[in-house]
Scaffold this motif. Sequence first.
Motif, PDB file in Angstrom:
ATOM      1  N   ASN A   1       0.857  -1.187   0.000  1.00  0.00           N
ATOM      2  CA  ASN A   1       0.000   0.000   0.000  1.00  0.00           C
ATOM      3  C   ASN A   1       0.895   1.241   0.000  1.00  0.00           C
ATOM      4  O   ASN A   1       1.917   1.273   0.696  1.00  0.00           O
ATOM      5  CB  ASN A   1      -0.888   0.063   1.250  1.00  0.00           C
ATOM      6  CG  ASN A   1      -1.985  -0.975   1.246  1.00  0.00           C
ATOM      7  OD1 ASN A   1      -1.991  -1.898   0.438  1.00  0.00           O
ATOM      8  ND2 ASN A   1      -2.921  -0.848   2.169  1.00  0.00           N
ATOM      9  N   TYR A   2       0.504   2.256  -0.759  1.00  0.00           N
ATOM     10  CA  TYR A   2       1.225   3.522  -0.724  1.00  0.00           C
ATOM     11  C   TYR A   2       0.287   4.632  -1.184  1.00  0.00           C
ATOM     12  O   TYR A   2      -0.784   4.372  -1.752  1.00  0.00           O
ATOM     13  CB  TYR A   2       2.491   3.483  -1.591  1.00  0.00           C
ATOM     14  CG  TYR A   2       2.262   3.086  -3.028  1.00  0.00           C
ATOM     15  CD1 TYR A   2       1.817   4.020  -3.982  1.00  0.00           C
ATOM     16  CD2 TYR A   2       2.486   1.776  -3.454  1.00  0.00           C
ATOM     17  CE1 TYR A   2       1.618   3.658  -5.300  1.00  0.00           C
ATOM     18  CE2 TYR A   2       2.278   1.412  -4.776  1.00  0.00           C
ATOM     19  CZ  TYR A   2       1.843   2.353  -5.694  1.00  0.00           C
ATOM     20  OH  TYR A   2       1.627   1.990  -6.994  1.00  0.00           O
ATOM     21  N   ARG A   3       0.701   5.862  -0.941  1.00  0.00           N
ATOM     22  CA  ARG A   3      -0.098   7.018  -1.335  1.00  0.00           C
ATOM     23  C   ARG A   3       0.528   7.661  -2.568  1.00  0.00           C
ATOM     24  O   ARG A   3       1.735   7.887  -2.624  1.00  0.00           O
ATOM     25  CB  ARG A   3      -0.168   8.043  -0.193  1.00  0.00           C
ATOM     26  CG  ARG A   3      -1.037   9.271  -0.530  1.00  0.00           C
ATOM     27  CD  ARG A   3      -1.034  10.247   0.632  1.00  0.00           C
ATOM     28  NE  ARG A   3      -1.700   9.706   1.782  1.00  0.00           N
ATOM     29  CZ  ARG A   3      -3.025   9.732   1.962  1.00  0.00           C
ATOM     30  NH1 ARG A   3      -3.815  10.266   1.039  1.00  0.00           N
ATOM     31  NH2 ARG A   3      -3.559   9.229   3.044  1.00  0.00           N
ATOM     32  N   SER A   4      -0.313   7.958  -3.543  1.00  0.00           N
ATOM     33  CA  SER A   4       0.123   8.684  -4.740  1.00  0.00           C
ATOM     34  C   SER A   4      -0.832   9.854  -4.956  1.00  0.00           C
ATOM     35  O   SER A   4      -1.742  10.096  -4.163  1.00  0.00           O
ATOM     36  CB  SER A   4       0.124   7.763  -5.962  1.00  0.00           C
ATOM     37  OG  SER A   4      -1.193   7.525  -6.414  1.00  0.00           O
ATOM     38  N   ARG A   5      -0.635  10.563  -6.052  1.00  0.00           N
ATOM     39  CA  ARG A   5      -1.533  11.681  -6.370  1.00  0.00           C
ATOM     40  C   ARG A   5      -2.969  11.220  -6.577  1.00  0.00           C
ATOM     41  O   ARG A   5      -3.907  12.006  -6.468  1.00  0.00           O
ATOM     42  CB  ARG A   5      -1.031  12.404  -7.618  1.00  0.00           C
ATOM     43  CG  ARG A   5       0.261  13.184  -7.384  1.00  0.00           C
ATOM     44  CD  ARG A   5       0.825  13.704  -8.674  1.00  0.00           C
ATOM     45  NE  ARG A   5       2.059  14.461  -8.452  1.00  0.00           N
ATOM     46  CZ  ARG A   5       2.932  14.775  -9.389  1.00  0.00           C
ATOM     47  NH1 ARG A   5       2.694  14.407 -10.654  1.00  0.00           N
ATOM     48  NH2 ARG A   5       4.016  15.448  -9.100  1.00  0.00           N
ATOM     49  N   ASP A   6      -3.126   9.925  -6.885  1.00  0.00           N
ATOM     50  CA  ASP A   6      -4.459   9.377  -7.116  1.00  0.00           C
ATOM     51  C   ASP A   6      -5.098   8.845  -5.843  1.00  0.00           C
ATOM     52  O   ASP A   6      -6.190   8.283  -5.892  1.00  0.00           O
ATOM     53  CB  ASP A   6      -4.380   8.244  -8.152  1.00  0.00           C
ATOM     54  CG  ASP A   6      -3.881   8.740  -9.503  1.00  0.00           C
ATOM     55  OD1 ASP A   6      -4.230   9.878  -9.878  1.00  0.00           O
ATOM     56  OD2 ASP A   6      -3.131   8.000 -10.165  1.00  0.00           O
ATOM     57  N   GLY A   7      -4.419   9.009  -4.693  1.00  0.00           N
ATOM     58  CA  GLY A   7      -4.944   8.502  -3.431  1.00  0.00           C
ATOM     59  C   GLY A   7      -4.194   7.267  -2.971  1.00  0.00           C
ATOM     60  O   GLY A   7      -3.047   7.034  -3.369  1.00  0.00           O
ATOM     61  N   ILE A   8      -4.845   6.453  -2.129  1.00  0.00           N
ATOM     62  CA  ILE A   8      -4.221   5.239  -1.626  1.00  0.00           C
ATOM     63  C   ILE A   8      -4.276   4.156  -2.697  1.00  0.00           C
ATOM     64  O   ILE A   8      -5.337   3.868  -3.258  1.00  0.00           O
ATOM     65  CB  ILE A   8      -4.931   4.729  -0.351  1.00  0.00           C
ATOM     66  CG1 ILE A   8      -4.886   5.800   0.740  1.00  0.00           C
ATOM     67  CG2 ILE A   8      -4.286   3.436   0.135  1.00  0.00           C
ATOM     68  CD1 ILE A   8      -3.492   6.153   1.192  1.00  0.00           C
TER      69      ILE A   8
ATOM     70  N   TRP B   1       9.936   8.613   0.881  1.00  0.00           N
ATOM     71  CA  TRP B   1       8.648   8.233   0.311  1.00  0.00           C
ATOM     72  C   TRP B   1       8.333   6.851   0.867  1.00  0.00           C
ATOM     73  O   TRP B   1       9.109   5.910   0.699  1.00  0.00           O
ATOM     74  CB  TRP B   1       8.728   8.185  -1.213  1.00  0.00           C
ATOM     75  CG  TRP B   1       7.413   7.798  -1.855  1.00  0.00           C
ATOM     76  CD1 TRP B   1       6.351   8.604  -2.071  1.00  0.00           C
ATOM     77  CD2 TRP B   1       7.053   6.495  -2.343  1.00  0.00           C
ATOM     78  NE1 TRP B   1       5.322   7.888  -2.670  1.00  0.00           N
ATOM     79  CE2 TRP B   1       5.731   6.590  -2.847  1.00  0.00           C
ATOM     80  CE3 TRP B   1       7.705   5.257  -2.405  1.00  0.00           C
ATOM     81  CZ2 TRP B   1       5.057   5.504  -3.402  1.00  0.00           C
ATOM     82  CZ3 TRP B   1       7.036   4.172  -2.951  1.00  0.00           C
ATOM     83  CH2 TRP B   1       5.735   4.304  -3.451  1.00  0.00           C
TER      84      TRP B   1
ATOM     85  N   PHE C   1       5.986   3.331   2.100  1.00  0.00           N
ATOM     86  CA  PHE C   1       5.052   2.310   1.634  1.00  0.00           C
ATOM     87  C   PHE C   1       4.876   1.293   2.763  1.00  0.00           C
ATOM     88  O   PHE C   1       5.680   1.223   3.694  1.00  0.00           O
ATOM     89  CB  PHE C   1       5.576   1.626   0.365  1.00  0.00           C
ATOM     90  CG  PHE C   1       6.993   1.136   0.478  1.00  0.00           C
ATOM     91  CD1 PHE C   1       7.279  -0.116   0.990  1.00  0.00           C
ATOM     92  CD2 PHE C   1       8.053   1.948   0.085  1.00  0.00           C
ATOM     93  CE1 PHE C   1       8.592  -0.553   1.117  1.00  0.00           C
ATOM     94  CE2 PHE C   1       9.371   1.518   0.202  1.00  0.00           C
ATOM     95  CZ  PHE C   1       9.635   0.263   0.716  1.00  0.00           C
TER      96      PHE C   1
END
Length: 216
Positions: free
Chosen positions: A113-120, A174, A176
Amino acid sequence: MSARPVVHLIAGGLALALLAGCATQDQRALPRKLAAMTPADVSAGARIMDDPRERHILISTQSAFRSSRPIAGGLEAQTYLSATVERRTGATHIKLWQKTLYKGARKELHQVNYRSRDGIVAHDLAVAIHEPDDCPGVDRAGSCVLGKTAAFELSEGLVREIATLYQPGSREAWSFRFKDRNGRDVIGGIAPAEALGLLQAIENWREGQGLPGLKS
């Protein structure tokens, strides 16, 4: 060509000593020496495995920096990026690798799991390998140190997004989370400088081959 570079084990005694401090460390803080590295340092230290008999080359940041740090769920023995680049077209596939040492029951890591500009974002791991256990001899007391190597795929777009987080000297990683089937998750992270340095190494190789550059 193997896409899994060699990961060296940490001696059992040192690993146990470092594991003892895992619960109290700031999981977001990168080692100071790693935080001091620039993308140019990473690019210059990246290893390029270019066998003319293979259709792909492998570019890895594994040799750019070697260190370990306590993280949530164990000891981060090494984290790095690797890219396989198709020789004819320059098409690229990138993975993030992490070797984790820990004590106790064997972890069953299966998802990241990680966070990006698109959310989780959550998806299955590309690689999840149990490493050989490092146990004390019959005449010595102590616990076994277990190892797990896990990897997941990153798009060039996400690697570029991580690279934009680079700030000289920042110790912020960053991050994860590797999900364990029994709830014993592992939280890791990578330096944005490493992402930017890998992109620069790929770009340099592509330019040398007369191939199109990376997508912006």
